[in-house]
Write an enzyme that holds these catalytic residues in place. Structure first.
Site, mmCIF file in Angstrom:
data_model
loop_
_atom_site.group_PDB
_atom_site.id
_atom_site.type_symbol
_atom_site.label_atom_id
_atom_site.label_comp_id
_atom_site.label_asym_id
_atom_site.label_seq_id
_atom_site.Cartn_x
_atom_site.Cartn_y
_atom_site.Cartn_z
ATOM 1 N N ASN A 9 1.420 -1.233 -0.506
ATOM 2 C CA ASN A 9 0.159 0.376 -0.080
ATOM 3 C C ASN A 9 0.640 1.011 -0.135
ATOM 4 O O ASN A 9 1.337 1.495 0.659
ATOM 5 C CB ASN A 9 -1.193 -0.391 1.255
ATOM 6 C CG ASN A 9 -1.617 1.121 1.369
ATOM 7 O OD1 ASN A 9 -1.719 1.934 0.457
ATOM 8 N ND2 ASN A 9 -2.608 1.349 2.805
ATOM 9 N N LYS A 11 0.675 3.996 -0.550
ATOM 10 C CA LYS A 11 -0.705 5.947 0.144
ATOM 11 C C LYS A 11 0.068 6.877 -0.629
ATOM 12 O O LYS A 11 0.212 6.726 -1.952
ATOM 13 C CB LYS A 11 0.043 5.793 1.854
ATOM 14 C CG LYS A 11 -0.144 4.201 2.602
ATOM 15 C CD LYS A 11 0.508 5.063 4.252
ATOM 16 C CE LYS A 11 -0.173 3.491 5.070
ATOM 17 N NZ LYS A 11 -0.430 3.888 6.172
ATOM 18 N N HIS A 95 -9.430 1.995 5.055
ATOM 19 C CA HIS A 95 -7.891 2.020 5.886
ATOM 20 C C HIS A 95 -8.419 2.416 6.992
ATOM 21 O O HIS A 95 -9.283 3.570 6.765
ATOM 22 C CB HIS A 95 -7.391 2.326 4.425
ATOM 23 C CG HIS A 95 -5.592 2.250 5.074
ATOM 24 N ND1 HIS A 95 -5.211 2.981 6.165
ATOM 25 C CD2 HIS A 95 -4.521 1.436 5.285
ATOM 26 C CE1 HIS A 95 -3.580 2.885 6.761
ATOM 27 N NE2 HIS A 95 -3.472 1.700 5.798
ATOM 28 N N GLU A 97 -6.940 5.263 8.246
ATOM 29 C CA GLU A 97 -6.709 6.940 7.138
ATOM 30 C C GLU A 97 -7.261 7.001 6.683
ATOM 31 O O GLU A 97 -7.768 8.376 7.563
ATOM 32 C CB GLU A 97 -5.162 6.464 6.665
ATOM 33 C CG GLU A 97 -4.031 6.877 7.752
ATOM 34 C CD GLU A 97 -2.779 6.240 6.539
ATOM 35 O OE1 GLU A 97 -3.005 6.216 5.532
ATOM 36 O OE2 GLU A 97 -1.451 5.000 7.635
ATOM 37 N N GLU A 166 -5.940 -4.807 10.467
ATOM 38 C CA GLU A 166 -4.612 -3.494 10.715
ATOM 39 C C GLU A 166 -4.547 -2.597 12.048
ATOM 40 O O GLU A 166 -5.522 -1.778 12.309
ATOM 41 C CB GLU A 166 -4.393 -2.815 9.145
ATOM 42 C CG GLU A 166 -4.214 -3.170 8.067
ATOM 43 C CD GLU A 166 -3.284 -2.187 7.976
ATOM 44 O OE1 GLU A 166 -2.197 -2.440 6.981
ATOM 45 O OE2 GLU A 166 -4.378 -1.301 7.112
ATOM 46 N N GLY A 172 2.871 2.466 10.782
ATOM 47 C CA GLY A 172 3.624 3.603 10.213
ATOM 48 C C GLY A 172 4.214 3.964 11.862
ATOM 49 O O GLY A 172 5.137 4.820 11.613
ATOM 50 N N SER A 210 3.722 -2.200 10.128
ATOM 51 C CA SER A 210 4.419 -2.468 10.727
ATOM 52 C C SER A 210 5.393 -3.602 10.555
ATOM 53 O O SER A 210 6.316 -3.857 10.968
ATOM 54 C CB SER A 210 4.923 -1.484 12.157
ATOM 55 O OG SER A 210 5.112 -0.159 11.971
HETATM 56 P P1 PGA Z 1 2.720 0.255 7.686
HETATM 57 O O1 PGA Z 1 1.556 0.457 6.878
HETATM 58 O O2 PGA Z 1 3.247 -0.810 7.010
HETATM 59 O O3 PGA Z 1 3.500 1.375 7.435
HETATM 60 O O4 PGA Z 1 2.522 0.288 9.344
HETATM 61 C C1 PGA Z 1 -0.003 -0.790 6.700
HETATM 62 C C2 PGA Z 1 -0.924 0.326 5.802
HETATM 63 O O5 PGA Z 1 -1.154 1.010 6.759
HETATM 64 O O6 PGA Z 1 -1.661 -0.534 5.459
#
Ligand code: PGA
Length: 254
Positions: A9, A11, A95, A97, A166, A172, A210
């Site tokens: 992903n 982003k 997601h 976010e 998640e 992140g 992560s």
């Molecule tokens: P990350 O993001 O691996 O940077 O923690 C995962 C995601 O948000 O899909």
């Protein structure tokens, strides 16, 4: 064991030049790996990446969001049918976010999944608790509520989705759920899917938050973790490939 599914992903990252190098690097390293793989890119780059992927089958293309409407006066929105025209196989819906910064509610996520399914695109339905919810002992209740909305709206089509657990606090941040913590939630989701459809075995449940080259193998070795949704570590070909190599190792070891 079925092949793991590893999805990047990106982003809001990338550029024409950076995408070119990243996708080339991933394709070069994918050969021989026993893994299903995809990258979810920003919409403006889908056409560029579709062109790069057209003569191979190792890497699929995905988007990061889709409208919950089919078409019409929704300025700025992109429909599932539009995505389909660009060879999109997967779309991330719900997601954290999007839930956090764009006010998406469980019902919106369920309708987005429905639009994707109707267009023949596999929605990757994200669920996960915040740190406050986890500390209050609410993890199970939150993820079950989020998934229940998608099950309710999509009926028997639920067997066509991918689910991604998640934990919001792990995205992140460098904090990862321990393999045991992740497995525990995956097992809850697996039971919920089993109760919803006789075809639940088809559904992959990915872990995201992560995941990286160092922790991927132990996470992916958990019985109910069928793959990963990767943010930061999907932006460098060598990191992303290391996770896919771990996934391949799990598939071949069993
Ligand atoms: P990350 O993001 O691996 O940077 O923690 C995962 C995601 O948000 O899909």
């Amino acid at each position: 064991m079925k092949k793991k599914l590893i999805v990047g992903n990106w982003k809001m990252n990338g550029s024409l030049a950076a995408n070119q190098a990243l996708v080339r690097g991933v394709l070069d390293g994918l050969e021989g790996l026993q893994v299903n793989a995809a990258v979810c890119a920003p919409n403006v780059y889908l056409s560029q990446i579709q062109a790069m992927l057209h003569d191979q089958r190792a890497l699929d293309l995905g988007a990061q969001d889709v409208s919950m409407h089919e078409q019409g006066a929704y300025t700025g929105e992109i429909s599932a049918d539009m995505l389909r025209e660009f060879g999109i196989r997967y779309v991330v819906v719900g997601h954290s976010e999007r839930r956090q910064y764009h006010g998406e509610q469980d019902l919106h996520v369920a309708l987005k999944a429905q639009c994707a399914l109707q267009a023949g695109i596999t929605p990757i339905v994200c669920v996960g608790e915040t740190l406050t919810e986890r500390r209050a002992g609410g993890t199970e209740e939150v993820v079950k509520r989020q998934l229940a909305a998608v099950i309710q709206t999509n009926g028997h089509c639920i067997s066509e989705v991918v689910v991604a657990y998640e934990p919001v606090w792990a995205i992140g941040t460098g904090l990862t759920a321990t393999p045991e913590e992740a497995q525990q939630v995956h097992s809850v989701l697996r039971h919920q899917l089993n109760a919803a459809t006789a075809q639940a075995a088809r559904i992959s449940i990915l872990y995201g938050g992560s995941m990286n080259a160092t922790n991927a193998l132990t996470l992916l070795n958990q019985p109910d973790i069928d793959g990963g949704l990767i943010g930061g570590a999907a932006l460098k070909a060598s990191d992303f490939l290391a996770i896919m190599a771990a996934a391949s190792q799990c598939a071949t070891a069993s």
